[in-house]
Write a protein that holds these residues in place. Structure first.
Motif, PDB file in Angstrom:
ATOM      1  N   GLY A 268     -13.290  40.511  -7.472  1.00 57.66           N
ATOM      2  CA  GLY A 268     -13.316  41.857  -6.905  1.00 57.66           C
ATOM      3  C   GLY A 268     -12.788  42.853  -7.915  1.00 57.66           C
ATOM      4  N   VAL A 269     -12.757  44.106  -7.518  1.00 57.04           N
ATOM      5  CA  VAL A 269     -12.186  45.144  -8.370  1.00 57.04           C
ATOM      6  C   VAL A 269     -11.489  46.151  -7.462  1.00 57.04           C
ATOM      7  CG1 VAL A 269     -14.329  46.508  -8.414  1.00 57.04           C
ATOM      8  CG2 VAL A 269     -12.636  46.803 -10.239  1.00 57.04           C
ATOM      9  N   ASN A 270     -10.310  46.590  -7.901  1.00 63.43           N
ATOM     10  CA  ASN A 270      -9.470  47.441  -7.052  1.00 63.43           C
ATOM     11  C   ASN A 270      -8.891  48.598  -7.849  1.00 63.43           C
ATOM     12  OD1 ASN A 270      -9.218  45.443  -4.621  1.00 63.43           O
ATOM     13  ND2 ASN A 270      -8.701  44.238  -6.426  1.00 63.43           N
ATOM     14  N   GLN A 271      -8.784  49.734  -7.182  1.00 65.19           N
ATOM     15  CA  GLN A 271      -8.034  50.856  -7.717  1.00 65.19           C
ATOM     16  C   GLN A 271      -6.682  50.902  -6.998  1.00 65.19           C
ATOM     17  OE1 GLN A 271     -10.182  54.576  -7.639  1.00 65.19           O
ATOM     18  NE2 GLN A 271     -11.450  53.968  -9.376  1.00 65.19           N
ATOM     19  N   VAL A 272      -5.626  50.715  -7.774  1.00 65.71           N
ATOM     20  CA  VAL A 272      -4.267  50.747  -7.232  1.00 65.71           C
ATOM     21  C   VAL A 272      -3.620  52.051  -7.670  1.00 65.71           C
ATOM     22  CG1 VAL A 272      -2.016  49.628  -7.174  1.00 65.71           C
ATOM     23  CG2 VAL A 272      -4.105  48.235  -7.331  1.00 65.71           C
ATOM     24  N   LEU A 273      -3.249  52.877  -6.715  1.00 65.68           N
ATOM     25  CA  LEU A 273      -2.538  54.125  -7.000  1.00 65.68           C
ATOM     26  C   LEU A 273      -1.044  53.877  -6.793  1.00 65.68           C
ATOM     27  CD1 LEU A 273      -2.622  57.179  -7.656  1.00 65.68           C
ATOM     28  CD2 LEU A 273      -2.747  57.586  -5.182  1.00 65.68           C
ATOM     29  N   ALA A 274      -0.279  54.059  -7.854  1.00 61.73           N
ATOM     30  CA  ALA A 274       1.162  53.817  -7.810  1.00 61.73           C
ATOM     31  C   ALA A 274       1.896  55.050  -8.323  1.00 61.73           C
ATOM     32  CB  ALA A 274       1.516  52.601  -8.656  1.00 61.73           C
ATOM     33  N   VAL A 275       3.112  55.242  -7.848  1.00 67.60           N
ATOM     34  CA  VAL A 275       3.894  56.429  -8.163  1.00 67.60           C
ATOM     35  C   VAL A 275       5.262  56.029  -8.702  1.00 67.60           C
ATOM     36  CG1 VAL A 275       4.871  58.580  -7.237  1.00 67.60           C
ATOM     37  CG2 VAL A 275       2.723  57.687  -6.310  1.00 67.60           C
ATOM     38  N   ARG A 276       5.721  56.754  -9.706  1.00 69.10           N
ATOM     39  CA  ARG A 276       7.123  56.631 -10.112  1.00 69.10           C
ATOM     40  C   ARG A 276       7.927  57.549  -9.189  1.00 69.10           C
ATOM     41  NH1 ARG A 276      10.137  57.235 -16.065  1.00 69.10           N
ATOM     42  NH2 ARG A 276      12.238  57.044 -15.184  1.00 69.10           N
TER      43      ARG A 276
ATOM     44  N   VAL B  47     -19.512  54.973 -19.901  1.00 72.07           N
ATOM     45  CA  VAL B  47     -18.391  54.493 -19.101  1.00 72.07           C
ATOM     46  C   VAL B  47     -18.587  53.001 -18.879  1.00 72.07           C
ATOM     47  CG1 VAL B  47     -17.119  54.666 -16.945  1.00 72.07           C
ATOM     48  CG2 VAL B  47     -18.138  56.713 -17.949  1.00 72.07           C
ATOM     49  N   TYR B  48     -17.620  52.214 -19.326  1.00 76.22           N
ATOM     50  CA  TYR B  48     -17.748  50.763 -19.260  1.00 76.22           C
ATOM     51  C   TYR B  48     -16.766  50.208 -18.229  1.00 76.22           C
ATOM     52  CZ  TYR B  48     -18.197  45.968 -21.015  1.00 76.22           C
ATOM     53  OH  TYR B  48     -18.423  44.625 -21.134  1.00 76.22           O
ATOM     54  N   SER B  49     -16.973  50.593 -16.997  1.00 76.19           N
ATOM     55  CA  SER B  49     -16.177  50.090 -15.875  1.00 76.19           C
ATOM     56  C   SER B  49     -16.968  50.388 -14.616  1.00 76.19           C
ATOM     57  CB  SER B  49     -14.786  50.758 -15.831  1.00 76.19           C
ATOM     58  OG  SER B  49     -14.904  52.162 -15.828  1.00 76.19           O
ATOM     59  N   CYS B  50     -16.476  49.884 -13.500  1.00 79.46           N
ATOM     60  CA  CYS B  50     -17.200  49.985 -12.237  1.00 79.46           C
ATOM     61  C   CYS B  50     -17.447  51.432 -11.837  1.00 79.46           C
ATOM     62  CB  CYS B  50     -16.382  49.281 -11.155  1.00 79.46           C
ATOM     63  SG  CYS B  50     -17.083  49.397  -9.517  1.00 79.46           S
TER      64      CYS B  50
ATOM     65  N   TYR C 279     -19.203  47.366  -8.076  1.00 79.41           N
ATOM     66  CA  TYR C 279     -19.351  46.770  -9.411  1.00 79.41           C
ATOM     67  C   TYR C 279     -20.630  45.941  -9.511  1.00 79.41           C
ATOM     68  CZ  TYR C 279     -16.994  46.343 -13.908  1.00 79.41           C
ATOM     69  OH  TYR C 279     -16.628  46.491 -15.222  1.00 79.41           O
ATOM     70  N   ALA C 280     -21.026  45.300  -8.422  1.00 85.16           N
ATOM     71  CA  ALA C 280     -22.291  44.566  -8.440  1.00 85.16           C
ATOM     72  C   ALA C 280     -23.452  45.516  -8.731  1.00 85.16           C
ATOM     73  CB  ALA C 280     -22.495  43.852  -7.111  1.00 85.16           C
TER      74      ALA C 280
ATOM     75  N   GLN D  51     -24.797  59.357 -12.031  1.00 86.60           N
ATOM     76  CA  GLN D  51     -24.057  60.085 -11.003  1.00 86.60           C
ATOM     77  C   GLN D  51     -22.886  59.248 -10.489  1.00 86.60           C
ATOM     78  OE1 GLN D  51     -24.486  63.323  -9.876  1.00 86.60           O
ATOM     79  NE2 GLN D  51     -22.534  62.914  -8.847  1.00 86.60           N
ATOM     80  N   ALA D  52     -23.101  57.950 -10.344  1.00 79.73           N
ATOM     81  CA  ALA D  52     -22.033  57.077  -9.852  1.00 79.73           C
ATOM     82  C   ALA D  52     -20.869  57.011 -10.832  1.00 79.73           C
ATOM     83  CB  ALA D  52     -22.588  55.684  -9.577  1.00 79.73           C
ATOM     84  N   GLN D  53     -21.147  57.020 -12.132  1.00 79.14           N
ATOM     85  CA  GLN D  53     -20.053  57.019 -13.108  1.00 79.14           C
ATOM     86  C   GLN D  53     -19.307  58.343 -13.090  1.00 79.14           C
ATOM     87  OE1 GLN D  53     -18.803  54.535 -14.191  1.00 79.14           O
ATOM     88  NE2 GLN D  53     -20.208  53.032 -15.071  1.00 79.14           N
TER      89      GLN D  53
END
Length: 432
Positions: free
Chosen positions: A407-415, A166-169, A360-361, A183-185
């Motif tokens: 920074g890094v953010n998870q944005v949850l958006a809905v149609r 997994v190549y992300s935070c 991410y750090a 475990q974190a991934q």
């Protein structure tokens, strides 16, 4: 007499206008600077020529990648001490372009020229991406940029990323040693799955699917059908084998395909994890609109994306020289507010934004530890220059996240459908 290091230290302090916060050791074995600090090792005069011909960050990066510059001692401490001289000073000072009318500056430049020897510019390391800046974020340029970064070799990524691939935070329950990278991934993939409400019978599009980790997790643990798209041939080959080994070929399809060419919606959910940084500001509304079109009414998008701090004058923003030349060609970071605005302009209702900057750090420090513990194998797989690129970029990025420069953010958006009913719980967060 061996005196290159004291001379170099004095010249550099003239140029930057402040004491050098690390020790220097030169090619003649001379040393100068404060004791009990990391040592900047200038292995040969070519390092100075890199800096003279490309003042600032890119010259330093070229010297590092070529092996002409190194650090002895803790790399994080060295980068932290030098960051104020390289990344955090204003443009004039950072690129050493002070007016040549300044006698002290002219004297320092003459001294550096005398120490550097040959006046000819050294060739950039072969790891540097070379391409015209016109035509950014076309299908062709995006494929080329993705290939530069991701088609380094799957064995190398296995060494750095570990078994999760997994190549992300990651999403850490606690800092190491209580929490592990693996475990974190897993917890990050599960967090995405919960936010998207994945369950049997639903269909997921994983944009920028990498080596298939999210696709496998979603199909195996949540029973959904998945289409994963990537522009990397090597990633796709690895992901397809992984899907076959898991016995999930009837649930997962991995495609080498541009997100703009996906036409087989609608999907119940879309995950975009660490992919949107490659889209570019000029194409971001097109990206958001394409994903909105591919979702069913009521469908959810989880957009996991690195963000930079906003600038007073956004027209002055430019891509980091080192990252653009060696790591993510054509990549761009945007402030979180810009991302949310463009998602809303595309028709999404943004329902949740979660910052996971500190995570991410921790993730990057884990990747650096993996790389350094397997250094000999990494060099054998990709060459010493590429290994040095990764070591520098990941260590510097870890510090950037820790210092809130990015920074890094998870944005949850809905149609959200016209009725306004989006099927999210009234309380979607649990605070400790």
């Amino acid at each position: 007499m061996a005196d290159a290091a004291p001379r170099l230290k004095g010249i550099l302090e003239q140029l930057i206008g402040t004491p050098l916060p690390v020790r220097v050791r030169a090619w003649d074995a001379s040393q100068a600077g404060p004791p009990d600090t990391p040592t900047l090792v200038v292995r040969n005069r070519r390092a100075l020529r890199h800096l003279l011909w490309k003042p600032g960050e890119l010259g330093l990066a070229r010297a590092w990648v070529a092996g002409d510059l190194a650090v002895e001692g803790d790399l994080y401490t060295a980068l932290d001490r030098l960051s104020g001289l390289i990344w955090e000073r204003d443009e004039e000072t950072r690129t050493l372009t002070r007016s040549l009318r300044d006698p002290g500056f002219r004297s320092a430049v003459r001294g550096l020229l005398a120490l550097a020897g040959s006046p000819l510019p050294p060739a950039p390391p072969p790891e540097e991406a070379r391409r015209p800046r016109r035509g950014l974020h076309t299908r062709h340029s995006d494929r080329r940029a993705i290939s530069h970064h991701y088609d380094v070799g799957n064995d190398f990524y296995e060494l750095v990323l570990g078994p999760s691939m997994v190549y992300s935070c990651a999403y850490w329950p606690a800092p190491p040693p209580r929490g592990t990278l693996e475990q974190a991934q897993h917890d990050k993939l599960e967090l995405v799955a919960r936010k998207l409400a994945l369950e049997p019978g639903r269909r997921l599009l994983d944009v920028g699917c990498g080596w298939g980790s999210m696709a496998v997790h979603a199909a195996r643990d949540h029973g959904v059908d998945v289409v994963g798209v990537t522009l990397s041939q090597e990633q796709a080959a690895y992901a397809r084998k992984r899907v076959a080994d898991e016995g999930l070929t009837d649930r997962i399809e991995i495609r080498v395909q541009d997100y703009r060419d996906v036409t087989d919606g609608p999907y119940d959910a879309i995950s975009s994890i660490g992919m949107a940084e490659h889209v570019g500001s000029r194409r971001y509304l097109e990206y958001a609109t394409a994903l909105h079109r591919l979702l069913k009414p009521g469908g959810r998008l989880l957009n996991h994306q690195i963000a930079r701090r906003p600038q007073r004058d956004e027209t002055t923003y430019r891509v980091d020289d080192f990252i653009d030349a060696y790591v993510f060609p054509d990549g761009e970071l945007a402030p979180l507010g810009n991302t949310v605005t463009l998602l809303e302009r595309a028709g999404f209702e943004v329902r949740d934004v979660e910052s996971i900057r500190e995570h991410y750090a921790l993730t990057l420090r884990g990747w650096v530890a993996n790389l350094e513990s397997g250094w000999s194998r990494a060099v054998a797989l990709t060459g010493p220059g590429r290994a040095r690129v990764w070591q520098l970029y990941m260590a510097a990025s870890a510090l950037a996240f820790e210092r809130n420069r990015i920074g890094v953010n998870q944005v949850l958006a809905v149609r959200t459908p016209e009725s306004g009913a989006c099927a999210l719980p009234l309380r979607s967060r649990t605070w400790n």
